[in-house]
Motif scaffolding. Structure first.
Motif, PDB file in Angstrom:
ATOM      1  N   LEU B  27      -7.198  49.108   1.967  1.00  9.27           N
ATOM      2  CA  LEU B  27      -7.843  48.185   2.911  1.00  9.27           C
ATOM      3  C   LEU B  27      -7.232  46.793   2.772  1.00  9.27           C
ATOM      4  O   LEU B  27      -6.952  46.113   3.761  1.00  9.27           O
ATOM      5  N   TRP B  30      -3.868  46.597   4.408  1.00  7.88           N
ATOM      6  CA  TRP B  30      -4.013  46.471   5.875  1.00  7.88           C
ATOM      7  C   TRP B  30      -4.358  45.012   6.219  1.00  7.88           C
ATOM      8  O   TRP B  30      -3.764  44.409   7.119  1.00  7.88           O
ATOM      9  N   GLN B  31      -5.329  44.454   5.468  1.00  4.93           N
ATOM     10  CA  GLN B  31      -5.800  43.101   5.764  1.00  4.93           C
ATOM     11  C   GLN B  31      -4.700  42.055   5.615  1.00  4.93           C
ATOM     12  O   GLN B  31      -4.551  41.188   6.474  1.00  4.93           O
ATOM     13  N   THR B  32      -3.927  42.154   4.549  1.00  8.93           N
ATOM     14  CA  THR B  32      -2.980  41.065   4.262  1.00  8.93           C
ATOM     15  C   THR B  32      -1.579  41.333   4.787  1.00  8.93           C
ATOM     16  O   THR B  32      -0.831  40.396   5.036  1.00  8.93           O
ATOM     17  N   GLN B  33      -1.215  42.606   4.948  1.00  9.80           N
ATOM     18  CA  GLN B  33       0.158  42.902   5.368  1.00  9.80           C
ATOM     19  C   GLN B  33       0.237  43.503   6.765  1.00  9.80           C
ATOM     20  O   GLN B  33       1.305  43.562   7.360  1.00  9.80           O
ATOM     21  N   ALA B  34      -0.883  43.995   7.258  1.00  6.79           N
ATOM     22  CA  ALA B  34      -0.911  44.666   8.568  1.00  6.79           C
ATOM     23  C   ALA B  34       0.245  45.653   8.663  1.00  6.79           C
ATOM     24  O   ALA B  34       0.440  46.462   7.750  1.00  6.79           O
ATOM     25  N   VAL B  35       1.038  45.586   9.716  1.00 13.96           N
ATOM     26  CA  VAL B  35       2.024  46.648   9.973  1.00 13.96           C
ATOM     27  C   VAL B  35       3.041  46.786   8.837  1.00 13.96           C
ATOM     28  O   VAL B  35       3.581  47.877   8.619  1.00 13.96           O
ATOM     29  N   SER B  36       3.288  45.721   8.105  1.00 11.27           N
ATOM     30  CA  SER B  36       4.259  45.813   7.007  1.00 11.27           C
ATOM     31  C   SER B  36       3.762  46.752   5.912  1.00 11.27           C
ATOM     32  O   SER B  36       4.544  47.217   5.082  1.00 11.27           O
ATOM     33  N   TRP B  38       3.146  49.656   6.251  1.00 10.86           N
ATOM     34  CA  TRP B  38       3.779  50.966   6.450  1.00 10.86           C
ATOM     35  C   TRP B  38       4.975  51.188   5.539  1.00 10.86           C
ATOM     36  O   TRP B  38       5.351  52.336   5.263  1.00 10.86           O
ATOM     37  N   ASP B  39       5.596  50.092   5.065  1.00 14.77           N
ATOM     38  CA  ASP B  39       6.685  50.277   4.090  1.00 14.77           C
ATOM     39  C   ASP B  39       6.148  51.038   2.872  1.00 14.77           C
ATOM     40  O   ASP B  39       6.853  51.822   2.251  1.00 14.77           O
ATOM     41  N   TRP B  41       3.059  52.863   3.023  1.00 14.35           N
ATOM     42  CA  TRP B  41       2.277  54.051   3.428  1.00 14.35           C
ATOM     43  C   TRP B  41       3.131  55.157   4.018  1.00 14.35           C
ATOM     44  O   TRP B  41       2.652  56.291   4.173  1.00 14.35           O
ATOM     45  N   PHE B  42       4.348  54.854   4.383  1.00  8.49           N
ATOM     46  CA  PHE B  42       5.165  55.789   5.165  1.00  8.49           C
ATOM     47  C   PHE B  42       5.264  57.171   4.500  1.00  8.49           C
ATOM     48  O   PHE B  42       5.117  58.190   5.147  1.00  8.49           O
TER      49      PHE B  42
END
Lengths: 386, 386
Positions: B27, B30-36, B38-39, B41-42
């Motif tokens: 969480l 998601w909050q602090t990096q948003a789409v980044s 995914w590096d 989580w991928f």
């Protein structure tokens, strides 16, 4: 919010505090109540249907939060795509998001039929005449995007659904790039079905549960790919070998719903509860208008791919440049988060809920500086996936 | 932990702190990096494969955390179930969890074939001879549970997989009631595939992502129901219309994975990292032995449905009583959480990770008191769903 200027809400929306709080609440229920939490979670997905129905212009029974775009396409195609005689092939566009193509290919293959792709004249947009040309008496079902994920071209759901229906085929829509960015009128449009994800303009978190719309006229069908969570609630725990579909779209649920992920969606939807979707769309167009004007004025070497006509524009603006990948990485290194799509597209999504004109001006200023200095060519772009 | 005595870990495992922490960490990303984010989580699902492989006795490439039991059954049946000539029907047991039956019925229907159900002689268990009787040259694929969800009868995966293979059919296993409760040896057993959920003995939370095993010998097949997350990682973001399956079980992923839900699984799996699964199983048998002894001694009017033979016993004990529903509700009202399965089964799961003999003695003492006093008949049982 992440620091800097976030212009990638069409890939992953930022985290709403209401989503964070909802996840913590559900985690707490798991921790303190364990299995008894199911008294609360049992109908959780269904409680989100009024909010989803409002976003999509559908009755609550026509929508359900479940699965992913891909899984929901498989479930809907299994049920609705029934090749008969000459009318047996599928149709999509050459510019669709790949998972839509893969799902359609899967069902064409299973039925020994073809997936045809409507070609693009310019590699970026689809001409409606080409949809008309591709439609024939041998097409059973068409899947279209509400907004193309690369160029941001928007399609008219009602008009094109009617065009497809006139030719005797069914039509479904992938609304990933429009849900939460503009109002929809799915029921009245007559569209047969739609699918979407919830992690773009809905801000429900990475890999959040998707959703689907099934027009009421198809509710008499039983889902071809069934699972126990699609059973009617009243008899689900009788656990018989006889599947009894729940009324409407809810019958297309399959497994036990992911409560923690649904919680993030539950929280994210709170933001849209009292929102005027027409006002949201007006603000979105204001922002993309501004961005297009700025690009025309200051970035002449970056071609604006997104249609200028409001009716044909989604929620983001795509700029074409051979160095798009390096420009995207260089922007990120400077605290501005755009999104890159292979091989040459820079996508910028000014989201009505949280972006401003000042952010757009600053972004264009930095882009201008990069193009002038060429310093983006020194950025390491390996490894970036999003 | 919920207060009181929790004996329902075979329905929903309790929340490990490591799962809570992992969800908060994701969480926060998601909050602090948003789409980044995914590096990071991928490849998250793939990073869990060594742990899942250890639990299932499989190579990491043979397993993947994805979907749900139902969704994974649909994906695997679409690929592996290919009726040919006379060999065209499906086989399951009459006592399977309903979603397994619904998934198998779906594919039998799509192929114009039959789902046959191995009957139960006593309504509670399946006799292996009846599997042999039902197997014939017209059966293409068999799905069996590793442990029956009601009676807790366990099947020998290796022996029965061989029996099915001798008859020329494929065999898959639903391991929902054994993963995390005992060791498995899926690869060596020769089983063709398996599916499971992660919210029972794995403690990964309500509706946590499930998983699947596909034996290496089937890795040359392309998944019949494909999606972009099943594409090989190296070319996924080229986003072409040509699906290129990832190596092994990972190709059966479809949509973008639910990161927050995967995080809970990620945290929950930490507990199993250094655990000796044989010791875990020995402790589980010790607890179910104790419970069966206590029931024999103190609850003669409740018949023990679970086999006494260790080799044929799963991780829970089921007691038959016509008032099981009221007894379950009365126990809950007294802080003891069992589980009820319609119409007459009380399930008690003494989980090796967190239950004690004292808790079992107290549970049997309270049950004895209820049966003596009849006070459970006064409890309102309406509305309970779990």
């Amino acid at each position: 919010m992440p620091p800097g200027i976030y212009l990638d809400g069409n890939s992953l929306g930022v985290m709403p505090l209401s989503a964070h709080q909802a996840v913590l609440r559900r985690l707490g229920e798991w921790q303190t109540q364990a299995v008894s939490g199911w008294d609360e979670w049992f109908g959780l997905a269904e409680t989100l249907s009024p909010a989803l129905g409002k976003l999509m212009g559908a009755a609550p029974r026509e929508v359900i939060a479940t699965g992913s775009i891909t899984a929901n396409l498989h479930a809907l195609l299994a049920t609705l795509y029934r090749p008969q005689g000459e009318r047996r092939h599928l149709l999509a566009t050459a510019l669709d998001f790949p998972t839509d193509v893969y799902a359609m290919q899967s069902w064409a293959r299973l039925h020994g039929a073809e997936l045809r792709l409507i070609p693009s004249r310019d590699g970026q947009t689809i001409h409606e005449d080409d949809l008309r040309l591709a439609l024939g008496p041998d097409i059973a079902l068409v899947l279209l995007p509400t907004v193309l994920y690369r160029s941001g071209q928007r399609f008219d759901i009602a008009r094109l659904s009617a065009v497809v229906h006139q030719q005797g085929a069914l039509v479904g829509w992938d609304a990933a790039h429009s849900i939460g960015a503009m109002p929809h009128d799915l029921h009245a449009s007559g569209a047969d079905f739609a699918v979407w994800c919830s992690y773009k303009y809905l801000n429900a978190g990475p890999g959040a549960p998707g959703g689907l719309f099934l027009h009421q006229r198809h509710h008499h069908l039983a889902p071809a790919l069934s699972g126990w969570w699609g059973n009617e609630k009243e008899t689900q725990f009788e656990m018989t070998t006889q599947f009894r579909p729940a009324p409407g779209a809810a019958a297309y649920q399959q497994g036990t719903p992911p409560v923690l992920a649904l919680a993030a969606l539950e929280g994210a939807l709170e933001i849209f509860e009292d929102l005027d979707l027409h006002a949201l769309r007006a603000r979105s167009l204001q922002l993309t208008d501004t961005l297009i004007e700025l690009a025309d004025l200051h970035l002449p070497e970056m071609r604006v791919l997104t249609p200028r006509d409001h009716a044909r524009r989604g929620g983001h603006v795509s700029l074409l440049h051979p160095e798009a990948r390096a420009l995207s990485a260089a922007l990120r290194a400077r605290g501005i988060i755009p999104d890159y799509r292979s091989p040459d597209i820079l996508r910028l999504a000014p989201v009505a809920l949280y972006n401003t004109e000042d952010e757009l001006r600053e972004t264009v200023r930095v882009l201008r500086g990069l193009l002038d200095s060429g310093s983006h060519r020194e950025v390491d772009v390996s490894g970036a996936v999003s």
